[in-house]
Design an enzyme around this catalytic site. Structure first.
Site, PDB file in Angstrom:
ATOM      1  N   LYS A  15       0.464  -1.139  -0.124  1.00 27.46           N
ATOM      2  CA  LYS A  15      -0.182   0.072   0.003  1.00 27.46           C
ATOM      3  C   LYS A  15       0.752   0.711   0.465  1.00 27.46           C
ATOM      4  CE  LYS A  15      -2.695   1.326   3.839  1.00 27.46           C
ATOM      5  NZ  LYS A  15      -3.861   2.032   4.520  1.00 27.46           N
ATOM      6  N   SER A  32      -3.988   2.915 -17.025  1.00 30.88           N
ATOM      7  CA  SER A  32      -3.223   2.107 -16.076  1.00 30.88           C
ATOM      8  C   SER A  32      -3.001   3.539 -15.252  1.00 30.88           C
ATOM      9  CB  SER A  32      -1.169   1.722 -17.020  1.00 30.88           C
ATOM     10  OG  SER A  32      -0.735   2.808 -17.906  1.00 30.88           O
ATOM     11  N   THR A  87      -6.392  -0.701 -11.753  1.00 25.91           N
ATOM     12  CA  THR A  87      -5.408  -0.447 -13.070  1.00 25.91           C
ATOM     13  C   THR A  87      -4.331  -2.048 -12.840  1.00 25.91           C
ATOM     14  OG1 THR A  87      -5.216   0.462 -14.510  1.00 25.91           O
ATOM     15  CG2 THR A  87      -5.028   1.536 -12.562  1.00 25.91           C
ATOM     16  N   TYR A  88      -3.466  -1.195 -13.859  1.00 24.40           N
ATOM     17  CA  TYR A  88      -1.753  -2.089 -13.562  1.00 24.40           C
ATOM     18  C   TYR A  88      -0.541  -1.072 -13.441  1.00 24.40           C
ATOM     19  CZ  TYR A  88      -1.367  -1.318 -18.379  1.00 24.40           C
ATOM     20  OH  TYR A  88      -1.451  -0.752 -20.219  1.00 24.40           O
ATOM     21  N   GLY A  93      -5.113   7.043 -19.333  1.00 21.64           N
ATOM     22  CA  GLY A  93      -7.171   6.122 -20.251  1.00 21.64           C
ATOM     23  C   GLY A  93      -7.264   6.591 -19.371  1.00 21.64           C
ATOM     24  N   PRO A  94      -8.911   6.689 -19.404  1.00 25.74           N
ATOM     25  CA  PRO A  94     -10.199   6.419 -19.542  1.00 25.74           C
ATOM     26  C   PRO A  94      -9.953   6.552 -16.954  1.00 25.74           C
ATOM     27  CG  PRO A  94     -10.154   4.184 -20.237  1.00 25.74           C
ATOM     28  CD  PRO A  94      -8.640   4.594 -19.994  1.00 25.74           C
ATOM     29  N   ALA A  95      -9.095   5.871 -16.815  1.00 23.99           N
ATOM     30  CA  ALA A  95      -8.807   6.302 -15.320  1.00 23.99           C
ATOM     31  C   ALA A  95      -8.667   7.789 -15.477  1.00 23.99           C
ATOM     32  CB  ALA A  95      -7.578   5.697 -14.461  1.00 23.99           C
TER      33      ALA A  95
END
Length: 115
Positions: free
Chosen positions: A9, A25, A57-58, A73-75
């Site tokens: 974390k 990502s 995501t990654y 991207g969409p994130a």
């Protein structure tokens, strides 16, 4: 029996960039990745403190020492530059092993640097 438990974390880092027109990502400063025991392409959950958004995501390796945290991207629609997020990864392991496993948790400073 295998269960999913907290592996790593990064607690409370600031979004420094959001790139909508990208494959997708989260880009994370390599120093933060190392400190949190994260690797490139690892699946992570992102929790946005400012607006309550959550997403999966990654990881993409970011430039070392920059404090870079970029949603791609969409994130990028889920946060704004300056938002505070928590980045979480989980690991699957045997129930008995999980009882003694110690996750890696880091608390970066306000410039996203490892303390």
């Amino acid at each position: 029996m295998n269960i999913q438990i907290l592996k790593s974390k990064i607690h409370r880092v600031k979004i420094t960039q959001a790139e909508l027109h990208y494959v997708g990502s989260i880009t994370i400063d390599e120093d933060l990745m190392d400190a949190a025991n994260l690797i490139e392409n690892e699946k992570v959950h992102i929790v946005n403190i400012n607006n309550g958004e959550r997403l999966e995501t990654y990881v993409i390796k970011g430039r070392r020492g920059t404090g870079e945290i970029c949603l791609n991207g969409p994130a990028a629609r889920k946060a704004q530059v300056g938002d505070i997020i928590i980045i979480i990864s989980y690991a699957g392991m045997d129930f008995e092993e999980a009882k003694t496993f110690k996750p890696t948790v880091i608390f970066p400073d306000e410039q996203n640097r490892v303390i």
